[in-house]
Design an enzyme around this catalytic site. Structure first.
Site, PDB file in Angstrom:
ATOM      1  N   GLY A 132     -42.468 -33.226  26.412  1.00  0.00           N
ATOM      2  CA  GLY A 132     -43.388 -31.873  25.162  1.00  0.00           C
ATOM      3  C   GLY A 132     -43.646 -31.009  25.892  1.00  0.00           C
ATOM      4  N   SER A 135     -40.836 -24.192  29.037  1.00  0.00           N
ATOM      5  CA  SER A 135     -41.591 -22.927  29.590  1.00  0.00           C
ATOM      6  C   SER A 135     -43.229 -23.124  29.204  1.00  0.00           C
ATOM      7  CB  SER A 135     -40.735 -21.798  29.238  1.00  0.00           C
ATOM      8  OG  SER A 135     -39.123 -21.864  29.024  1.00  0.00           O
ATOM      9  N   ILE A 160     -37.340 -33.398  37.171  1.00  0.00           N
ATOM     10  CA  ILE A 160     -37.294 -33.136  38.118  1.00  0.00           C
ATOM     11  C   ILE A 160     -36.811 -33.485  38.734  1.00  0.00           C
ATOM     12  CG2 ILE A 160     -39.805 -33.756  39.514  1.00  0.00           C
ATOM     13  CD1 ILE A 160     -40.226 -32.750  36.394  1.00  0.00           C
ATOM     14  N   THR A 161     -36.270 -32.079  39.638  1.00  0.00           N
ATOM     15  CA  THR A 161     -34.990 -31.537  41.304  1.00  0.00           C
ATOM     16  C   THR A 161     -35.901 -32.086  42.449  1.00  0.00           C
ATOM     17  OG1 THR A 161     -34.238 -30.068  40.182  1.00  0.00           O
ATOM     18  CG2 THR A 161     -33.617 -30.381  42.358  1.00  0.00           C
ATOM     19  N   GLU A 245     -39.609 -17.587  42.665  1.00  0.00           N
ATOM     20  CA  GLU A 245     -38.699 -18.656  41.850  1.00  0.00           C
ATOM     21  C   GLU A 245     -38.215 -17.775  41.140  1.00  0.00           C
ATOM     22  OE1 GLU A 245     -38.673 -22.601  38.955  1.00  0.00           O
ATOM     23  OE2 GLU A 245     -41.180 -21.402  39.388  1.00  0.00           O
ATOM     24  N   HIS A 341      -8.081 -19.576  34.365  1.00  0.00           N
ATOM     25  CA  HIS A 341      -7.162 -20.624  35.388  1.00  0.00           C
ATOM     26  C   HIS A 341      -6.385 -21.019  34.304  1.00  0.00           C
ATOM     27  CE1 HIS A 341     -10.061 -19.863  39.164  1.00  0.00           C
ATOM     28  NE2 HIS A 341      -9.022 -21.210  39.325  1.00  0.00           N
ATOM     29  N   GLY A 366     -36.189 -22.428  34.890  1.00  0.00           N
ATOM     30  CA  GLY A 366     -36.980 -21.479  35.657  1.00  0.00           C
ATOM     31  C   GLY A 366     -37.527 -20.345  34.652  1.00  0.00           C
TER      32      GLY A 366
END
Length: 380
Positions: A132, A135, A160-161, A245, A341, A366
């Protein structure tokens, strides 16, 4: 290939370092990309190889096992990683997480964790986003409430990376739920503690080899000494680190755009239609010519940002503008390159398909492009 000879910000030493990084990726990264995409995870062996090669956290001071180098070395690592077509979470650790520890950690925390982060034996994540709260970090609900000499951490995080691989998570939590931004702290949670649980490795549109996870904290007890810096200063720390970042994301965007452009040039010069190379059609040449001009401007702007960052002068608004410009450019170039392409661009057999998919989220994490515009606008 990334062109660096005319970039004044890089000297001969950095050129040699770039060659080493490029050769390292050619051996330890590129051959495994497809498998990592299928498995949804980068091998821990790759992290250890990165540590051995000096590709992790190069700015860490020598007394903690690092090389004590400036941010240009991080930029080289990030540019070459993105150009190689990888979204491995090493730049999250090197460009984002580790500086929280360097800048705000206690001596005990630095001695305990920095050497492992440099060697690849310790993989880290930073847990901000919640189901929830994205940013708007002031809207987080995860808490870390004091209980004697411990905090009790409760809540959940998502997107979460490094979530599946992480040994240590920097958790943004409310230590004082009624104090607004002044009640936010960053606490270090080891992933072997009781009550910590990993959720699923999330199924994403792109960046499939980057393990992106849900994390759950069910009354996880950690010592008070696991607070990073001062209690209640977490929001300020986050704001202080945002320029780097966002610069890191801009770097990845520019390099990814360059790779997509190079793939389009290669394909259109090799592929023929109506008895001539696709490159020889005016539409193709005009499209690529316009993109090349934007890339040229992009590299100059990125180096301007880098120079300001090295002097500690890159503002939040400037970093936000950089993220906005370079990630939007990345999407424009990737989409145009895929179009050039033709049907082949929609096939996973061609690198452009992955580059296109992986680029989409760059305008979201980010800080979304819309938030970046707001930050920039406030500086006017």
């Amino acid at each position: 290939m990334l062109q660096t000879a005319t970039r004044a910000i890089y000297d001969e030493d950095l050129g040699l370092f770039r060659d080493q990084v490029r050769k390292f990726y050619a051996v330890h990264l590129t051959p495994h990309l497809d498998r990592w995409e299928e498995e949804g995870l980068v091998d821990r062996a790759f992290w250890l190889a990165c540590g051995e090669a000096g590709v992790l956290c190069p700015q860490v001071p020598a007394e903690y096992g690092g090389l004590g180098l400036d941010y240009r070395y991080n930029a080289v690592i990030g540019e070459e990683l993105s150009y190689a077509g990888s979204t491995a979470g090493i730049t999250l650790q090197s460009d984002i997480v580790v500086d929280y520890l360097i800048n705000y950690g206690s001596e005990e925390q630095k001695q305990k964790w920095l050497p492992g982060m440099v060697s690849g034996q310790v993989i880290t994540a930073i847990a901000m986003t919640e189901p929830g709260a994205g940013s708007d970090l002031q809207g987080i609900r995860t808490t870390a409430i004091r209980d004697g000499n411990h905090y009790v951490v409760s809540g959940s995080k998502t997107y979460i990376t490094n979530g599946q691989n992480a040994d240590l998570v920097f958790v943004v939590a409310k230590t004082d739920p009624v104090a607004g931004s002044k009640g936010i702290s960053i606490v270090l949670v080891e992933t072997d503690r009781a009550g910590f649980k990993r959720g699923r490795n999330l199924d994403k549109i792109g960046q499939n080899s980057a393990d992106t996870s849900e994390l759950f904290f069910e009354d996880v007890r950690i010592p008070i000494t696991n607070c990073l810096g001062e209690e209640g200063r977490g929001f300020a720390y986050l704001m202080n680190q945002l320029p780097q970042e966002r610069l890191q994301i801009a770097i990845a965007g520019q390099a990814g755009a360059q790779r997509a452009f190079d793939e389009a040039v290669k394909f259109t010069k090799e592929r023929k239609a109506f008895k001539q190379a696709i490159f020889d059609f005016q539409n193709t040449r005009f499209t690529l010519g316009a993109l090349k001009a934007k890339l040229q401007a992009g590299w100059a702007h990125l180096d301007w940002c880098m120079a300001r960052h090295l002097k500690g002068e890159l503002t939040a608004a400037e970093a936000s503008a950089a993220k906005l410009f370079h990630t939007e450019l990345q999407w424009e170039v990737c989409d145009a390159a895929l179009q050039l392409h033709g049907g082949a661009g929609y096939m996973n057999d061609y690198p452009i398909a992955r580059l296109w998919r992986d680029a989409r989220v760059q305008r979201i994490y980010g800080g979304t492009s819309e938030i970046m515009k707001e930050v920039v606008a406030r500086s006017i």
